[in-house]
Every structure is written in C-alpha cells, then in structure tokens.
Motif scaffolding. Sequence first.
Motif, PDB file in Angstrom:
ATOM      1  N   LEU A   1     -16.416  32.175 -10.715  1.00 21.61           N
ATOM      2  CA  LEU A   1     -17.411  31.618  -9.568  1.00 21.61           C
ATOM      3  C   LEU A   1     -17.725  30.216  -9.788  1.00 21.61           C
ATOM      4  O   LEU A   1     -18.037  29.512  -8.656  1.00 21.61           O
ATOM      5  CB  LEU A   1     -18.441  32.683  -9.674  1.00 21.61           C
ATOM      6  CG  LEU A   1     -18.458  34.118  -9.253  1.00 21.61           C
ATOM      7  CD1 LEU A   1     -19.520  35.067  -9.726  1.00 21.61           C
ATOM      8  CD2 LEU A   1     -18.002  34.288  -7.898  1.00 21.61           C
ATOM      9  N   ALA A   2     -18.061  29.758 -10.877  1.00 24.33           N
ATOM     10  CA  ALA A   2     -18.328  28.377 -10.742  1.00 24.33           C
ATOM     11  C   ALA A   2     -17.118  27.378 -10.377  1.00 24.33           C
ATOM     12  O   ALA A   2     -17.462  26.272  -9.794  1.00 24.33           O
ATOM     13  CB  ALA A   2     -18.604  28.048 -12.431  1.00 24.33           C
TER      14      ALA A   2
ATOM     15  N   LEU B   1     -24.064  19.553  -6.687  1.00 24.02           N
ATOM     16  CA  LEU B   1     -23.025  20.049  -7.490  1.00 24.02           C
ATOM     17  C   LEU B   1     -23.662  20.182  -9.019  1.00 24.02           C
ATOM     18  O   LEU B   1     -23.832  19.001  -9.466  1.00 24.02           O
ATOM     19  CB  LEU B   1     -21.762  18.984  -7.442  1.00 24.02           C
ATOM     20  CG  LEU B   1     -20.612  19.262  -8.081  1.00 24.02           C
ATOM     21  CD1 LEU B   1     -20.113  20.674  -7.569  1.00 24.02           C
ATOM     22  CD2 LEU B   1     -19.344  18.419  -8.100  1.00 24.02           C
TER      23      LEU B   1
ATOM     24  N   ARG C   1     -14.912  28.132  -8.069  1.00 26.34           N
ATOM     25  CA  ARG C   1     -14.551  28.100  -6.810  1.00 26.34           C
ATOM     26  C   ARG C   1     -15.675  27.463  -5.997  1.00 26.34           C
ATOM     27  O   ARG C   1     -15.375  26.907  -4.890  1.00 26.34           O
ATOM     28  CB  ARG C   1     -14.671  29.855  -6.656  1.00 26.34           C
ATOM     29  CG  ARG C   1     -14.557  30.259  -4.999  1.00 26.34           C
ATOM     30  CD  ARG C   1     -14.752  31.544  -4.853  1.00 26.34           C
ATOM     31  NE  ARG C   1     -14.632  31.915  -3.395  1.00 26.34           N
ATOM     32  CZ  ARG C   1     -14.685  32.999  -2.760  1.00 26.34           C
ATOM     33  NH1 ARG C   1     -15.011  33.940  -3.557  1.00 26.34           N
ATOM     34  NH2 ARG C   1     -14.506  33.353  -1.572  1.00 26.34           N
ATOM     35  N   ARG C   2     -16.787  27.906  -6.569  1.00 28.96           N
ATOM     36  CA  ARG C   2     -17.987  26.886  -5.781  1.00 28.96           C
ATOM     37  C   ARG C   2     -17.710  25.125  -5.938  1.00 28.96           C
ATOM     38  O   ARG C   2     -17.750  24.619  -5.030  1.00 28.96           O
ATOM     39  CB  ARG C   2     -19.161  27.346  -6.573  1.00 28.96           C
ATOM     40  CG  ARG C   2     -20.424  26.325  -5.834  1.00 28.96           C
ATOM     41  CD  ARG C   2     -21.726  26.607  -6.470  1.00 28.96           C
ATOM     42  NE  ARG C   2     -22.636  26.080  -5.764  1.00 28.96           N
ATOM     43  CZ  ARG C   2     -24.012  25.713  -6.184  1.00 28.96           C
ATOM     44  NH1 ARG C   2     -24.267  26.427  -7.497  1.00 28.96           N
ATOM     45  NH2 ARG C   2     -24.996  25.061  -5.630  1.00 28.96           N
ATOM     46  N   GLN C   3     -17.079  24.855  -7.275  1.00 29.72           N
ATOM     47  CA  GLN C   3     -16.903  23.668  -7.170  1.00 29.72           C
ATOM     48  C   GLN C   3     -15.695  23.191  -6.270  1.00 29.72           C
ATOM     49  O   GLN C   3     -15.573  22.132  -5.843  1.00 29.72           O
ATOM     50  CB  GLN C   3     -16.500  23.145  -8.672  1.00 29.72           C
ATOM     51  CG  GLN C   3     -16.360  21.633  -9.096  1.00 29.72           C
ATOM     52  CD  GLN C   3     -16.131  21.499 -10.638  1.00 29.72           C
ATOM     53  OE1 GLN C   3     -15.958  22.413 -11.272  1.00 29.72           O
ATOM     54  NE2 GLN C   3     -16.163  20.123 -11.009  1.00 29.72           N
TER      55      GLN C   3
ATOM     56  N   ALA D   1     -14.688  24.581  -3.516  1.00 34.32           N
ATOM     57  CA  ALA D   1     -15.221  24.271  -2.133  1.00 34.32           C
ATOM     58  C   ALA D   1     -16.161  23.057  -1.868  1.00 34.32           C
ATOM     59  O   ALA D   1     -15.984  22.409  -0.812  1.00 34.32           O
ATOM     60  CB  ALA D   1     -16.183  25.613  -1.648  1.00 34.32           C
ATOM     61  N   LEU D   2     -16.863  22.822  -2.771  1.00 30.60           N
ATOM     62  CA  LEU D   2     -17.761  21.483  -2.789  1.00 30.60           C
ATOM     63  C   LEU D   2     -16.490  20.256  -2.732  1.00 30.60           C
ATOM     64  O   LEU D   2     -16.816  19.290  -1.933  1.00 30.60           O
ATOM     65  CB  LEU D   2     -18.641  21.333  -3.875  1.00 30.60           C
ATOM     66  CG  LEU D   2     -19.829  22.485  -3.724  1.00 30.60           C
ATOM     67  CD1 LEU D   2     -20.638  22.152  -5.070  1.00 30.60           C
ATOM     68  CD2 LEU D   2     -20.652  21.955  -2.444  1.00 30.60           C
TER      69      LEU D   2
END
Length: 565
Positions: A73-74, A9, A76-78, A80-81
């Motif tokens: 985008l950042a 992360l 969203r990825r965070q 999901a993680l």
Amino acid sequence: MTYRNLPPLPSPLRIALAIALIYAGVAVAWILYSDTLLAVWVQESARLTQLQTFKGLFFVLSTALLLFLAMWLALRRQAALQRTLSDREAAFQLAMRASGMGVWDYRVGREEVDTSAQVAVLLGYPPETFRDSVAAWQERLHPQDRDMARRRFRAYMEGRAPRYEAEFRMRHRDGSYRWFRSTGQVVERDGDGKPARVIGAYLDIDEQLQTWKRLAESETRARLYLERMPIGCMITDTDWRIISCNPAFERMFGYGAGELIGRTAFDTIIAESARGQTEVVLARLRSGSFDTHNINENRTRDGRSLLCEWFNTPIRDADGKVVQLLAMAIDITRRDATDRALADSYRHLSELSARLMQVQEDERRRLARELHDEVGQQLTAVKLNLHAIGRVAEDDITRARVDDCVDIVDLTIARIRSRALELRPAMLDDLGLGAALAWYCRSAAERAGVAVELLGGDGLERFDEAVETAAFRIVQEAVNNALRHGPPTRVEVEVHHDGHVLELSIADDGSGFDAAALRNGGGLGLAGMRERTELLGGHFAIDSAPGAGTRIHARLPAPPRAEAD
C-alpha cells in the motif's frame, strides 16, 4: 487536464516506523494472549505442544502477510504520487516551451545557477554548452540596468519586497541587448527562516516593448496631428457623449479647454433643426457605416449658427464592435455664403447672356427685314430705272453700260437676300426648324461644294421660338466650323425629337482636333454653342481627335409648341 493539489508525500522513515509499530503491536498481543487461550481450551500436553507449533507457523505467515500488505500500500501510493508529479513536470515543461519562458534555479551560497535549456535559447547560446552563474548574470546585464536589477533581487531576499519581479536588458550572444522580465519565488528556507533556494523564470519581452514603443510613438504623433489640425475633431461614445476634442473644435464652437468633455453633442453643438438628421447619422455609425458624410446646422456656445460639413467614422475594438465615434467638422458658413453669391452671380450672368442673345436675334431679324424689304426694294427700283434708261439709249455703248449696271444690281440684290437669310431666315419664323435647316444645308453645300446632308428634318414639329433659334444657330455654327477648319468631304446633320428632347448631331470627316485641349476653352463658336445649350438646360458634348473628324452633340429640352404654350 485538471490537477488537484498533491497530498504530502510521507518520508521513508515514517513509513518504516509505522510498519515496525504495527508489527510490534501484533507480536506483543500474540505472545501475551495466545498461550493463555490455548491452555484454557486444551488440557492435554501433547495436543498443546502441537497447537503451539501451529501457532508459531501461523504467526510467521500472518506477520509476513501483514508486512507485505503494508509495504504494498505504501509503495502503491508513492508510485501514484510519482506519476502525478511526472505529469505535472511534463505539463510544466510544455507550458515553458509554449510561453518561451526559461527557468533558473539559484541556491544561496553557490556561484552556479541552474537553468533550463530555454534560457540558453533566449540568449542565443547552444543549450549543450551553456553554463550560468551569478557573475555571468551580472556581467550580461546592461550597465544602466545592473544596479537596479541587483537592488530588486536583494530587497526580495532580505524580505523588504513582497515579491521579486524586474525588467532589465541582457546581452544576447550577438552583442545586442534585449529586454527580459524576470520573476522568482523562494521555495526553500534554512533553519533560521532565511531564503535558501529561489526558482524563477525569464521572459523575452523585447518585441513586446518595441511594439509598445512604436504604438506610443504612433499615439503621440496622432495626438499631435489632432491637436495641430485646423479641422475640428471630436471623439465620442456611441451616444454622442464627448470623450475628447482638439483645440480647433473648441475654438470653432467657442468652448474653453475641457468644457465639452463628458457632455453630449446634442446638448452643446447640435442645433434643434439638425437633431433628426444627426440621430439618423448616429444610427448609421452605430451599425458600422463609414459613408456618413453630412452637412447640417450647428450652434456655438454664444448661440451663433454655424453651417458645418461633417465627416464621421466609427471606431471598433479588437472584436469589431463599434465602441467610439470620430467626427470631423469643417465650418462652411462663409463658403456657403460665397457659393450662394457665386450661384446668384452665375444666374444673373446667364440671364444677361440669354437677354443679349435675344437682343442679338431681334437685331438680326430687324436687319434681315430692312435688307430684304427696304434695301432690296430700293435696288429693285434702281434696276427698273436702269432698264428704262437702256430702252431710250441712243448708242450701243450706253446700252452696254446700262446692261452691266443691271447685272451688278442683280448680283447685289442676290447677295443682300443671302445675307438677310443668314442673319435670320424668315422661314425659321414662318415654317419652323425643319424647313430652315433644309434650306441652310442646301445653301451651305452649294457655297462650299461639299455634301451637307440633313437627316430627320422632314415633318419636324414646331417648338418654342427659343428652342428653334438655339437649334438653328448650333447647326449653323457647327457646319460653318466644319467647312472652315476641316476641310471635310461630307457633313452630316441629324435631328431627332422623342417628344420632349431635341437631339442634334453634326458630324464631319475633316481633320478634327484635340477636344481635350479645348475642354475648358476653345473658340467663340464652340463657347457660343455650349452656352446656348446650357441656357436652355441641355447637354453639349464634343467628340473629336486629330485626323478622325468631329462630332458635335447637343440635347435640348423641347416640348412641342402646343405643350409649351
């Protein structure tokens, strides 16, 4: 659910720096090249000013959009993680509850130790109020385990042990000590590479250890019983290859300690004559059969022959598959010789008894003939002489005395004839069993004044002399016993022949007796009836109870005389 490894992360600083660099790059490129391009394309100053205004607006909108996309985008990825991390945390908690493990979290330099609620449950405390610390942990340790547990943990923290794992006893809230397995792993290190944080787990293994202890004690007792047992025992695989055997087994077959291990029973103790039978037993054991009891010849190390009685049992694994075999052997060589000697002795005694009975019957026949022929004829002659004397007597007194003597002689002749018939009725030899039984039942009824009824005697065919004699004597003895000990009001004799078996049944309504008390004993009369029956290969039974009368039943092998000849 299957989890893949989580990607690292990114930190917030790196995300912000990336967005700033992107924005700076776009801004510099726009400033350096946008005015030059507009001056080349547009010559009019008014038009150029208008386009520069639109350029500024476009730059603001495009950079705002670019910033929005980068941040979206950042984030969203965070997110999901974060969801994946939450799922893993939920699965971890579920696994901890299912396994009964409690988690502890130790940060170097802090006295407090963070624990999960399950740790409190394992130690018997309410999770809401339980607080753990290094001192509390050491105080809970069993005095005999305290140094060991601290030494193990210190060795791991100092890098002298590749992992931390220890088993020790901790005090429960109720004061008892329970066994736990503790494992841990360093999850954080400081700038010098030294452990800064350790996370581990407790697992209550007290019941498991107690079960192992009981199992070990049971195995020790079983091995002790096996070693001390006087019966030879061996454990083999499913091919009769010997895995272990007790000292009694080694002594029985003459082998030293350990000499049989790894060798097959076929190559060592099974005689060639018993190989086929043993292979059949082995096939039944492999199929799981428990009723594989057999007797076969075996051989010792020095070649001696042993007759052994075997008791075999399959041993199954947890899935029910036969994996080993237990065989117990008893040397019955001497017992077999003793049994043979006893059988020979019994046969000789039976032959002697049969011979004695035959001699007795011959002697009875001879005495009956002498009483009937010689003594009876002599008494008849005396009677004739007395009649002659009476005719020539001169006075009444003498004639009266002679008449008394004649009456006495008549009574004596009748009694002699009756005794002769009882010793051996001539009609048994001349007319057969049916006529002899009919005469005997009539005479017994007349003497005792009791109804003695014969059923099935009419038309009875002739049998071998031994069968007719035994049947007559059994009925004679049974009726005499009933009349002597009853006393009955009725005796019933039933005779039945089905072609090869003669059945005799003598029943009375007398006082009866306890047949169970006389099963292995009884008087000479009962013993004689039983012996006569068994000498002919028949079956003898008594059914009686106090106050319920008596029934004697005998079955004699009895082919007709023509077949017997």
